[in-house]
Design a protein around this motif. Structure first.
Motif, PDB file in Angstrom:
ATOM      1  N   THR A 166       0.905  -0.997   0.097  1.00 16.00           N
ATOM      2  CA  THR A 166      -0.201  -0.138   0.179  1.00 16.00           C
ATOM      3  C   THR A 166       1.332   1.162  -0.169  1.00 16.00           C
ATOM      4  O   THR A 166       1.020   2.129  -0.666  1.00 16.00           O
ATOM      5  CB  THR A 166      -1.041  -0.046   1.198  1.00 16.00           C
ATOM      6  N   THR A 175      -4.231   6.382  -7.117  1.00 19.81           N
ATOM      7  CA  THR A 175      -5.691   6.818  -6.867  1.00 19.81           C
ATOM      8  C   THR A 175      -6.177   6.104  -6.348  1.00 19.81           C
ATOM      9  O   THR A 175      -5.780   4.708  -6.265  1.00 19.81           O
ATOM     10  CB  THR A 175      -6.734   7.290  -7.765  1.00 19.81           C
ATOM     11  N   LYS A 176      -7.334   5.607  -5.237  1.00 20.35           N
ATOM     12  CA  LYS A 176      -7.163   4.535  -4.680  1.00 20.35           C
ATOM     13  C   LYS A 176      -8.032   3.756  -5.248  1.00 20.35           C
ATOM     14  O   LYS A 176      -7.949   2.637  -5.035  1.00 20.35           O
ATOM     15  CB  LYS A 176      -8.375   5.707  -3.095  1.00 20.35           C
ATOM     16  N   GLU A 201      -8.226  -1.161   1.134  1.00 21.41           N
ATOM     17  CA  GLU A 201      -8.462   0.135   1.791  1.00 21.41           C
ATOM     18  C   GLU A 201      -8.741   0.105   3.382  1.00 21.41           C
ATOM     19  O   GLU A 201      -8.248   1.027   3.851  1.00 21.41           O
ATOM     20  CB  GLU A 201     -10.457  -0.526   0.967  1.00 21.41           C
ATOM     21  N   TRP A 204      -5.202   1.349   3.656  1.00 22.33           N
ATOM     22  CA  TRP A 204      -4.886   2.592   2.321  1.00 22.33           C
ATOM     23  C   TRP A 204      -5.294   3.921   3.618  1.00 22.33           C
ATOM     24  O   TRP A 204      -4.932   5.266   3.651  1.00 22.33           O
ATOM     25  CB  TRP A 204      -5.754   2.226   1.444  1.00 22.33           C
ATOM     26  N   ASP A 205      -6.296   3.232   4.919  1.00 23.64           N
ATOM     27  CA  ASP A 205      -7.303   5.001   5.229  1.00 23.64           C
ATOM     28  C   ASP A 205      -6.435   4.804   6.103  1.00 23.64           C
ATOM     29  O   ASP A 205      -5.833   5.719   6.782  1.00 23.64           O
ATOM     30  CB  ASP A 205      -8.643   4.589   5.409  1.00 23.64           C
ATOM     31  N   HIS A 208      -3.274   6.893   5.435  1.00 27.65           N
ATOM     32  CA  HIS A 208      -4.349   8.327   4.951  1.00 27.65           C
ATOM     33  C   HIS A 208      -4.181   9.136   6.382  1.00 27.65           C
ATOM     34  O   HIS A 208      -4.650  10.253   6.357  1.00 27.65           O
ATOM     35  CB  HIS A 208      -5.408   8.293   4.419  1.00 27.65           C
TER      36      HIS A 208
END
Ligand SMILES: [Zn+2]
Length: 210
Positions: A166, A175-176, A201, A204-205, A208
């Motif tokens: 990731t 991009t996501k 996901e 990713w979150d 971020h």
């Protein structure tokens, strides 16, 4: 006594069937909170049997000739997952802290954290020994729901690979949406089938979030 490893419906939804049959329901304190919050949200409060006993870090009790200990080592699959150690038998139920060669759910809404999950597995590997047998919450097609410390290490490696991959994809400017099209985790090709987007996901979150 009924023990919940965590609050998810596939692990606590059957509690109500034990109403009147068990003296106590035991779980981590956050598992109870999450179960309550989920039931309110889903308007299923009448279908719940909640834990009446909770603990924070460790809970142990002798039960006949067996001694049962529950351990909370920090956030992982949720913020309320227990390892349940049957000491005499030397068997540990991992609940959903181990998905054996199957992409895990990472319930960030209930406090999950992949970085912390890796450390949680470290603590388990330190606490239990080389003869410990483990029971897993889920397994991929063709894999068993029981195993050894090696399977914990391989799952731990997988979680590390999810984060590493990731990070690299973020650095590469994906991009996501593009990123979530990935179906495999490099370095962990035993994880096949659906669901790679779940841990990706979450990673990713997590990466971020500040
Ligand atoms: Zn679960």
């Amino acid at each position: 006594m009924l023990i919940n490893t965590h609050h998810h419906g596939d692990h606590s939804g059957g509690n109500i069937s034990f109403k009147g049959l068990v003296e106590h329901v035991l779980a981590h304190e956050n598992s109870k909170k999450n179960q309550e919050a989920g039931a309110i949200k889903n308007k299923s409060e009448d279908k719940q049997l909640y834990p009446d006993q909770t603990y924070t870090n460790v809970w142990c009790q002798k039960v006949g000739k067996e001694k049962i200990c529950l351990y909370y080592f920090g956030a992982g699959h949720t913020n309320g997952d227990s390892f349940v150690h049957f000491e005499r038998a030397n068997i540990v139920h991992c609940g959903d802290l181990v998905f054996n060669r199957r992409h895990p759910y990472v319930d960030r809404g209930a406090g999950a954290n992949i970085k912390s999950w890796i450390q949680v597995l470290d603590k388990a590997l330190q606490k239990f020994d080389k003869d410990t047998q483990y029971i897993f919450g889920h397994a991929g097609t063709g894999y068993k729901v029981t195993g050894t410390a090696d399977d914990l290490k391989i799952f731990q490696e997988y979680l590390g690979n999810v984060l590493k991959f990731t990070e690299a994809e973020i650095k590469a400017g994906k991009t996501k949406e593009e990123f979530l099209k990935n179906k495999m985790i490099p370095g962990s090709d035993e994880w096949k089938g659906d669901g790679a987007s779940r841990p990706l996901e979450a990673a990713w979150d997590e990466l971020h979030a500040k």
